[in-house]
Design a protein around this motif. Structure first.
Motif, short mmCIF file in Angstrom:
data_model
loop_
_atom_site.label_atom_id
_atom_site.label_comp_id
_atom_site.label_asym_id
_atom_site.label_seq_id
_atom_site.Cartn_x
_atom_site.Cartn_y
_atom_site.Cartn_z
N ASN A 83 0.82 -1.20 0.00
CA ASN A 83 0.00 0.00 0.00
C ASN A 83 0.85 1.26 0.00
O ASN A 83 1.99 1.24 0.45
CB ASN A 83 -0.90 0.01 1.23
N TYR A 84 0.28 2.32 -0.50
CA TYR A 84 0.96 3.61 -0.46
C TYR A 84 0.97 4.15 0.96
O TYR A 84 0.07 3.85 1.75
CB TYR A 84 0.25 4.62 -1.37
N VAL A 85 1.98 4.97 1.25
CA VAL A 85 2.01 5.64 2.54
C VAL A 85 0.92 6.72 2.53
O VAL A 85 0.19 6.92 3.49
CB VAL A 85 3.40 6.27 2.79
N VAL A 86 0.80 7.40 1.39
CA VAL A 86 -0.23 8.43 1.22
C VAL A 86 -1.02 8.10 -0.05
O VAL A 86 -0.42 7.84 -1.07
CB VAL A 86 0.41 9.82 0.99
N TRP B 8 10.56 7.89 -0.76
CA TRP B 8 10.68 6.44 -0.54
C TRP B 8 12.09 5.99 -0.94
O TRP B 8 12.50 6.17 -2.08
CB TRP B 8 9.65 5.70 -1.38
N MET B 19 10.22 5.78 4.10
CA MET B 19 10.21 7.19 3.72
C MET B 19 11.35 7.89 4.46
O MET B 19 11.52 7.70 5.65
CB MET B 19 8.88 7.83 4.11
N VAL B 69 4.51 8.75 -7.56
CA VAL B 69 3.29 9.15 -6.88
C VAL B 69 3.63 10.32 -5.95
O VAL B 69 4.49 10.20 -5.09
CB VAL B 69 2.69 7.96 -6.10
N ASN B 71 2.30 13.11 -3.31
CA ASN B 71 1.20 13.37 -2.37
C ASN B 71 0.01 12.46 -2.62
O ASN B 71 -1.15 12.88 -2.63
CB ASN B 71 0.76 14.84 -2.45
N GLY B 72 0.30 11.20 -2.89
CA GLY B 72 -0.77 10.22 -3.02
C GLY B 72 -1.45 10.19 -4.37
O GLY B 72 -2.43 9.46 -4.55
N ASP B 103 5.21 14.25 -0.31
CA ASP B 103 5.53 12.82 -0.23
C ASP B 103 5.73 12.26 -1.62
O ASP B 103 4.91 12.49 -2.51
CB ASP B 103 4.38 12.08 0.45
N GLU B 105 6.52 8.70 -3.73
CA GLU B 105 6.60 7.24 -3.67
C GLU B 105 6.67 6.66 -5.07
O GLU B 105 6.25 7.29 -6.03
CB GLU B 105 5.36 6.66 -2.97
N PRO B 106 7.19 5.44 -5.20
CA PRO B 106 7.20 4.80 -6.52
C PRO B 106 5.80 4.29 -6.88
O PRO B 106 4.93 4.20 -6.01
CB PRO B 106 8.16 3.62 -6.32
N ARG B 108 3.19 1.63 -7.10
CA ARG B 108 3.11 0.38 -6.34
C ARG B 108 2.10 -0.55 -6.98
O ARG B 108 0.94 -0.22 -7.13
CB ARG B 108 2.68 0.67 -4.90
#
Ligand code: HEM
Ligand code: SF4
Ligand code: FES
Lengths: 213, 257
Positions: A83-86, B8, B19, B69, B71-72, B103, B105-106, B108
């Motif tokens: 899952n994503y953190v955000v 990440w 993170m 990704v 901020n989500g 934030d 992130e890769p 997912r």
């Protein structure tokens, strides 16, 4: 999922129309209930046999629907991975997100519903020998009837499920052919959901307010 | 401007990631998001730390290499100024406030394993394309264009679907980890054109089979994919795929491979 789901929705629409016969008085509703159990398609089918075929198709649809949902959920969980953190939800509706648990809740309540009105195991204010009309009235009468509230909540859950389901099933079957078609399918989904809610809750509400006695 | 990042960091697919917070100073609002990451990496290199790995190539929104990704939201659409569909390389720092915390992130998805930090392995997409996302024609001189007329509306639809750059944002955003939008973009592109017809129904069977074999999830028509797609491939591409798949069940062609 799409085919079995649409069959179930077709059943709901039929069931809803049947329940509206409460407004036409005891003869009409009881006759309808009796016809369901005995005379549909008679004399092609012997008396009382078609209902079993009907129940079998419904049950098979429900089982197939739940089985597909289970397999799909397992597959999709694995495909999602970590899952994503955000996460920011942007396009999804609440109905779309709650199809899985929503479906489980519907199934749970369906069991109660059948024990109440089909097998008459839970007698909610009526006796096992009452005719269907009396059973209906006794179950939902009284000011602020708890039963009416319970059914209203269940119907909200049903209609949310149906709202995403109609759109999704028709898209899966290839009908979402353009931006415009998308609007049409989404409106159709809303119409079916609202129609089911209003159509189902009308008779219990009328009983609660004493318009149907 | 100053940007507080939480990025990440993951050394490889086997080691779990986490993170890590960084403060990036001297960011100009005209920088793209990737240039801001470049700035961070210069700083990390000078400090003797491992720079943050991320993918990019054209940096003009046409190759599909970049994608994280933010901020989500995939490619950071939710943060973009005016909420416009974008690629990560075309998202500019003027979309963020000075001092903002972001934030990163890769993508997912089970079928997109992390290679390092923000870089994921998207070769599953290549295998879906190899399974049928092409037309077989004999080489030779190109035929006279007017000999094969294409109705305008179909040409437009084919073109719109062909703009998919294979970035993978659709998979990243999908709660089911499904790659239906990507797969259906190619199906729709070729299904609208005369050259795509001979292999049309075999193509859809093979591409969907490969999609499933790669471990992508099943579509439940939620719509997150089309929202973040930088090329705005519409959801009706997925319906086109389903339509062709249904029809293909009534065609003789079996699956190859
Ligand atoms: C306010 C809403 C509803 C009311 C008042 C209601 C009432 C009834 C009644 C009285 C019966 C028995 C009919 C008879 O014995 O002749 C019945 C059967 C049934 N209902 Fe409902 N119902 C409602 C909503 C629903 C919904 C939403 C579903 C589906 C999710 C559903 C599924 C069923 C099923 C499967 C049966 C059994 C059919 C059979 O016996 O073969 N009902 N309902
Ligand atoms: S459909 Fe859109 S989001 Fe998906 S790979 Fe193609 S361009 Fe990227
Ligand atoms: S680097 Fe090519 S699309 Fe972003």
């Amino acid at each position: 999922m799409a085919i079995t789901g649409l069959l179930l929705i077709a059943f709901l629409l039929m069931h809803m129309v049947g329940n509206l016969k409460m407004f036409l008085g005891p003869e009409s509703f009881n006759h309808y209930a009796e016809w369901l159990k005995g005379e549909i398609l008679y004399p092609i089918f012997p008396k009382g046999s078609f209902i079993w075929l009907f129940r079998f198709v419904l049950l098979a649809s429900i089982v197939a629907h739940m089985y597909s949902a289970w397999v799909l959920t397992i597959r999709d969980r694995a495909a999602r991975g970590s899952n994503y953190v955000v996460t920011k939800r942007r396009a999804q509706t609440y109905s779309a997100r709650t199809m899985r648990w929503g479906g489980v809740i519907l199934a749970g309540f369906l069991v109660f519903h059948l024990l109440q009105f089909t097998t008459r195991t839970f007698l909610t204010g009526f006796t096992a020998t009452d005719d269907p009309y009396t059973m209906f009235v006794k179950s939902f009468s009284g000011p602020m009837s708890f039963m009416v509230i319970l059914y209203a909540l269940w119907l909200v859950a049903v209609c949310m499920h149906v709202r995403h389901a109609v759109w999704s099933a028709l898209t899966t079957l290839g009908l979402n052919t353009s931006e415009r078609a998308r609007g049409v399918l989404n409106s159709l989904a809303w119409i079916v959901a609202v129609l089911l809610f209003v159509g189902f809750i009308a008779a219990p509400l009328a009983v609660m307010f004493g318009w149907i006695k | 401007m100053i940007i507080n990042l939480r990025v990440w960091r993951q050394p490889n697919a086997q080691t779990p990631g986490k993170m890590v917070a960084y403060r990036v100073e001297g960011v100009s609002e005209d920088m793209s998001f990737l240039e801001m990451l470049d700035l961070l990496n210069e700083d990390l290199t000078v400090r003797g730390e491992e720079p943050v790995a991320f993918d990019s190539d054209c940096r003009e929104g046409i190759c599909g290499m970049c994608g994280v990704v933010i901020n989500g939201s995939a490619h950071g659409r939710a943060s973009s100024h005016g909420d416009v569909p974008t690629t990560t390389c075309q998202l500019h720092m003027r979309s963020f406030a000075d001092g903002a915390t972001i934030d990163v992130e890769p993508w997912r998805a089970g079928s997109f394993p992390v290679i390092k930090d923000l870089v994921v392995d998207r070769s599953a997409f290549d295998r879906i394309i190899s399974a049928g996302g092409f037309i077989s024609i004999n080489a030779g001189s190109a035929p006279e264009a007017h000999s094969v007329p294409v109705p305008k509306l179909q040409a437009d639809r084919a073109f719109d679907a062909a703009t998919c750059i294979g970035c993978g944002a659709c998979v990243a955003a999908c709660p089911n980890g499904s790659a239906m939008l990507f797969t259906s973009a190619k199906i729709t592109h070729l299904a609208m054109l005369p050259q795509g017809q001979p292999e049309r129904y075999l193509r859809v069977k093979n591409m969907v089979a490969q999609h499933d074999a790669e471990g992508f999830g099943g579509c439940t028509n939620i719509g997150e994919c089309a929202d973040v797609c930088p090329k705005q491939i519409p959801l009706d591409a997925i319906s086109q795929l389903n339509r062709d798949l249904l029809k293909s069940l009534f065609k003789g062609e079996g699956k190859t491979a």
